[in-house]
Design an enzyme around this catalytic site. Sequence first.
Site, mmCIF file in Angstrom:
data_model
loop_
_atom_site.group_PDB
_atom_site.id
_atom_site.type_symbol
_atom_site.label_atom_id
_atom_site.label_comp_id
_atom_site.label_asym_id
_atom_site.label_seq_id
_atom_site.Cartn_x
_atom_site.Cartn_y
_atom_site.Cartn_z
ATOM 1 N N SER A 118 48.357 -2.689 66.073
ATOM 2 C CA SER A 118 47.210 -2.326 66.553
ATOM 3 C C SER A 118 47.583 -1.817 65.061
ATOM 4 O O SER A 118 46.470 -1.080 64.801
ATOM 5 C CB SER A 118 46.732 -1.757 67.874
ATOM 6 N N HIS A 139 46.018 -9.644 64.549
ATOM 7 C CA HIS A 139 45.545 -8.795 66.054
ATOM 8 C C HIS A 139 44.066 -8.692 66.639
ATOM 9 O O HIS A 139 43.664 -9.780 66.595
ATOM 10 C CB HIS A 139 44.590 -7.341 65.093
ATOM 11 N N GLU A 151 41.755 -10.251 63.925
ATOM 12 C CA GLU A 151 41.612 -9.464 63.028
ATOM 13 C C GLU A 151 43.058 -9.621 62.488
ATOM 14 O O GLU A 151 44.570 -9.646 62.506
ATOM 15 C CB GLU A 151 41.547 -7.930 63.356
ATOM 16 N N ASN A 189 40.685 -0.745 64.973
ATOM 17 C CA ASN A 189 40.803 0.719 65.592
ATOM 18 C C ASN A 189 40.579 1.483 64.905
ATOM 19 O O ASN A 189 40.559 2.919 64.651
ATOM 20 C CB ASN A 189 42.132 0.459 65.677
HETATM 21 N N1 CAA Z 1 43.127 -14.086 81.362
HETATM 22 C C1 CAA Z 1 41.856 -15.076 81.931
HETATM 23 N N2 CAA Z 1 40.321 -14.381 81.847
HETATM 24 C C2 CAA Z 1 39.495 -13.659 82.315
HETATM 25 C C3 CAA Z 1 41.141 -12.553 82.006
HETATM 26 C C4 CAA Z 1 42.428 -12.558 81.633
HETATM 27 N N3 CAA Z 1 42.982 -11.934 81.268
HETATM 28 N N4 CAA Z 1 39.884 -10.623 82.437
HETATM 29 C C5 CAA Z 1 39.193 -11.597 82.896
HETATM 30 N N5 CAA Z 1 38.484 -12.990 82.371
HETATM 31 C C6 CAA Z 1 37.347 -13.128 82.621
HETATM 32 C C7 CAA Z 1 37.407 -13.488 83.687
HETATM 33 O O1 CAA Z 1 37.732 -14.414 84.716
HETATM 34 C C8 CAA Z 1 35.382 -13.784 83.657
HETATM 35 O O2 CAA Z 1 35.440 -15.096 83.535
HETATM 36 P P1 CAA Z 1 33.550 -15.885 83.572
HETATM 37 O O3 CAA Z 1 33.456 -14.437 82.812
HETATM 38 O O4 CAA Z 1 34.236 -17.003 83.713
HETATM 39 O O5 CAA Z 1 33.295 -14.832 85.018
HETATM 40 C C9 CAA Z 1 34.993 -12.874 83.083
HETATM 41 O O6 CAA Z 1 36.772 -12.892 81.706
HETATM 42 C C10 CAA Z 1 34.775 -11.481 83.032
HETATM 43 O O7 CAA Z 1 36.143 -10.832 83.577
HETATM 44 P P2 CAA Z 1 35.501 -10.315 85.033
HETATM 45 O O8 CAA Z 1 34.556 -10.693 86.041
HETATM 46 O O9 CAA Z 1 36.579 -9.491 86.434
HETATM 47 O O10 CAA Z 1 34.674 -8.936 84.878
HETATM 48 P P3 CAA Z 1 34.289 -8.056 83.527
HETATM 49 O O11 CAA Z 1 33.093 -8.564 83.478
HETATM 50 O O12 CAA Z 1 33.992 -7.130 84.053
HETATM 51 O O13 CAA Z 1 34.585 -8.046 82.235
HETATM 52 C C11 CAA Z 1 36.443 -7.699 80.705
HETATM 53 C C12 CAA Z 1 36.285 -7.764 81.595
HETATM 54 C C13 CAA Z 1 36.279 -9.135 79.835
HETATM 55 C C14 CAA Z 1 37.538 -7.068 80.206
HETATM 56 C C15 CAA Z 1 35.107 -7.403 79.782
HETATM 57 O O14 CAA Z 1 34.848 -5.991 80.329
HETATM 58 C C16 CAA Z 1 35.358 -6.510 78.057
HETATM 59 O O15 CAA Z 1 34.946 -7.033 77.490
HETATM 60 N N6 CAA Z 1 35.956 -5.243 78.275
HETATM 61 C C17 CAA Z 1 36.350 -4.777 76.833
HETATM 62 C C18 CAA Z 1 37.347 -4.845 76.710
HETATM 63 C C19 CAA Z 1 37.674 -4.801 75.146
HETATM 64 O O16 CAA Z 1 36.668 -4.147 74.412
HETATM 65 N N7 CAA Z 1 38.638 -5.139 74.709
HETATM 66 C C20 CAA Z 1 39.522 -4.442 72.983
HETATM 67 C C21 CAA Z 1 40.210 -3.630 73.738
HETATM 68 S S1 CAA Z 1 41.116 -3.339 72.218
HETATM 69 C C22 CAA Z 1 42.047 -4.289 71.620
HETATM 70 O O17 CAA Z 1 42.820 -5.046 72.297
HETATM 71 C C23 CAA Z 1 42.385 -3.845 70.712
HETATM 72 C C24 CAA Z 1 43.858 -2.878 70.240
HETATM 73 O O18 CAA Z 1 43.839 -2.687 69.259
HETATM 74 C C25 CAA Z 1 43.608 -1.227 70.497
#
Ligand code: CAA
Length: 299
Positions: A118, A139, A151, A189
Amino acid sequence: MKSISVIGSGTMGNGIAHVFSQHGYDVALVDIKGEFLEKALTTISKNMDRQVSKGTISQEEKDVSMSRISTFTSLEEGVKKADLVVEAATENLNLKLDIFRQLDQFSPEKAILASNTSSISITKIAAVTKRPTQVIGMHFMNPVPVMKLVEVIRGYSTSNEVTRLVMDLSRNLSKDPVEVNDYPGFVANRILMPMINEAIYSLYEGVAGVDEIDTVMKLGMAHPMGPLQLADFIGLDVCLSILRVLQEGFGNPKYAPCPLLVNVVEAGFKGVKTGEGFYKYTPGSKDLVVAPRFSKSIG
Ligand code: CAA
């Protein structure tokens, strides 16, 4: 490319293995302990079950995808047939350098070596191999099966051909790749972490409470999670280490981590993975509960 090796079976590694296997690639998942690999297979299976229950994939597609994943505790065995290796080990420079030295030694000469880092410099990682033109950043974002972005980071020596192959490969995974150059924090990031740090400063300085800060960003800016919840989700230790990479890489005090973040991490509260960060997490519960230490009103 047909055979992909994934190094590290934690949250990012198992998500990456999930996506590759679902898109028809043979995946060799490598970790140091059999129990980590078993846990990863259980997680992948559960995440694919969500997709089956939503009708995104059929049970048969799930079964075929799972059968494409094999597991290895020996890195040498796990990478010997790889066309591409994606390293998703712990975010630690020396560990990654050591892994890349081994990948260079044991994977086929033509294999592309990618890191899911990251924030660690791809140029620095590439420099410990004899094939720096074939080293690149891929990424992925958490949760990998859901987030569309890859990324793609070009190190100083990464070739045009390797970049093109990795961009095309990411599209084959139904992702939207974006090409960026190798500078501290890349793009994701460099922008995300100062926002999270500023949210923590707002809490530290008593501008507002945890719930209020996250609600402002969720309802006001349409973020799916507020920055403090997102920090817990990413891991507070990971956020801290990325901020330190930005601070050191740019030599600019504006990236200095908030002292509250440092304290929380040093006290062992690292977010979802330890059960507590800015929120407290109870297994099996989806309720978002502010951690007791932060639940007092600031008024
Ligand atoms: N595998 C498969 N499907 C998944 C999953 C997984 N691990 N996690 C969630 N899902 C699916 C769910 O089944 C659901 O599917 P549908 O839309 O078809 O119903 C969908 O994703 C949404 O999940 P939830 O209903 O459980 O929960 P939510 O609506 O609150 O969404 C989330 C969860 C997708 C995590 C959402 O909150 C989100 O987008 N959060 C922000 C995530 C983000 O910013 N990620 C980047 C982080 S930074 C990074 O990763 C890099 C770094 O270097 C730090």
